[in-house]
Design an enzyme around this catalytic site. Structure first.
Site, PDB file in Angstrom:
ATOM      1  N   GLU A  14      33.067  65.861  -1.904  1.00 30.51           N
ATOM      2  CA  GLU A  14      32.638  65.781  -0.528  1.00 30.51           C
ATOM      3  C   GLU A  14      32.691  67.043   0.077  1.00 30.51           C
ATOM      4  OE1 GLU A  14      35.421  63.254   1.827  1.00 30.51           O
ATOM      5  OE2 GLU A  14      34.815  64.137   3.629  1.00 30.51           O
TER       6      GLU A  14
ATOM      7  N   ARG B  83      31.757  71.098   8.658  1.00 29.33           N
ATOM      8  CA  ARG B  83      32.576  71.626   9.532  1.00 29.33           C
ATOM      9  C   ARG B  83      32.433  72.896   9.580  1.00 29.33           C
ATOM     10  NH1 ARG B  83      38.316  68.854   7.772  1.00 29.33           N
ATOM     11  NH2 ARG B  83      37.282  66.675   7.525  1.00 29.33           N
TER      12      ARG B  83
ATOM     13  N   LYS C   4      36.346  54.226   4.060  1.00 27.34           N
ATOM     14  CA  LYS C   4      37.560  55.345   4.046  1.00 27.34           C
ATOM     15  C   LYS C   4      38.492  54.932   5.225  1.00 27.34           C
ATOM     16  CE  LYS C   4      38.164  59.950   5.910  1.00 27.34           C
ATOM     17  NZ  LYS C   4      37.377  61.345   5.945  1.00 27.34           N
TER      18      LYS C   4
HETATM   19  C1  3PG Z   1      40.128  65.426   6.464  1.00 30.09           C
HETATM   20  O1  3PG Z   1      39.132  64.913   7.027  1.00 30.09           O
HETATM   21  O2  3PG Z   1      40.346  66.708   6.758  1.00 30.09           O
HETATM   22  C2  3PG Z   1      40.872  64.527   5.239  1.00 30.09           C
HETATM   23  O3  3PG Z   1      41.250  63.627   6.034  1.00 30.09           O
HETATM   24  C3  3PG Z   1      41.591  65.406   4.696  1.00 30.09           C
HETATM   25  O4  3PG Z   1      42.954  65.284   5.032  1.00 30.09           O
HETATM   26  P1  3PG Z   1      44.046  66.018   4.300  1.00 30.09           P
HETATM   27  O5  3PG Z   1      43.943  67.447   4.493  1.00 30.09           O
HETATM   28  O6  3PG Z   1      45.443  65.548   4.796  1.00 30.09           O
HETATM   29  O7  3PG Z   1      43.599  65.376   2.670  1.00 30.09           O
END
Ligand code: 3PG
Length: 223
Positions: free
Chosen positions: A53, A57, A141
């Site tokens: 994934e 961003r 999710k």
């Molecule tokens: C995100 O979208 O940043 C995810 O939820 C990842 O979260 P994490 O850094 O706590 O694994």
């Protein structure tokens, strides 16, 4: 899905459940440098993680998805942080084969169906589960997992939503992943810990492969 079924034909459309079943952890990846994309994908694949994934961003995310799709046939790039129909189209054009979103809207669901993109929509409340289910989404999710109720929320949801498979994400770590994967309604978890920013910056691909191997060895109850 067995390892020897890969590489998947590029035209094959996966289901969200196939994406979730492939490994106990879906890495949540933030890439700022397209040069990192291919070696990172190879390192994760080497460790047994193929569903990747890449979050939309950063301005470089699409190029990174494209590079993985083009150069690492054993990997299955997906796009994370999908928030709009435009994001869905961009993800598809880049070569993403699945999508993940932090929340759910009907228009996001529609765009994914129109583009043929399997989606793991984010939910944090029972009403959001109902809205996603109403549109045919039963693999979800759970986000942000720790802040939205963690293990006890998923246990409570197992009653009314026994037909839903969850991928808790947000605050999952190697220390607590096993507890989530021991729940009957959790098929996999999502987490950024597999791709630490300092390992990326240093090009420490061996460390990322090690983290992936440890993640693949996590036991889970649901498949
Ligand atoms: C995100 O979208 O940043 C995810 O939820 C990842 O979260 P994490 O850094 O706590 O694994």
């Amino acid at each position: 899905m067995a390892v020897d079924e890969y590489p998947l034909p590029v035209t094959e459309t996966l289901t969200a459940l196939q994406v979730m079943r492939d490994a106990p952890v879906i890495p949540v990846i933030v890439l700022h440098d397209p040069a990192h994309a291919v070696p990172l994908a190879r390192a994760l694949v080497e460790g047994g993680i193929r569903m990747l994934e890449v979050t939309l961003r950063t301005p470089q995310a699409r190029d990174c998805i494209e590079a993985i799709a083009r150069e690492v046939p054993q990997a299955v790039p997906g796009a994370g942080t999908l928030r709009s129909a435009a994001d869905v189209q961009a993800a598809r054009l880049a070569g993403a084969r699945f999508g993940v979103s932090p929340g759910y809207t009907a228009s996001l669901g529609r765009a994914c169906r129109e583009q043929g993109l399997p989606l793991l929509p984010g939910v944090a409340t029972a009403s959001e589960v109902l809205a996603a289910q109403e549109d045919g989404y039963t693999e979800l999710k759970f986000f942000p997992a720790m802040q939205a109720g963690g293990l006890s929320m998923l246990k409570a949801w197992h009653g009314p939503f026994g037909d839903v498979a969850f991928c808790p994400t947000g605050g999952i770590t190697p220390a607590n992943a096993g507890d989530f994967l021991a729940l009957p309604n959790v098929v996999c978890v999502g987490g950024s810990w597999l791709v630490p920013a300092d390992a990326l910056a240093a090009g420490d691909w061996a460390r990322i492969t090690r983290l992936a191997r440890e993640a693949v060895a996590l036991q889970r109850v649901a498949r």
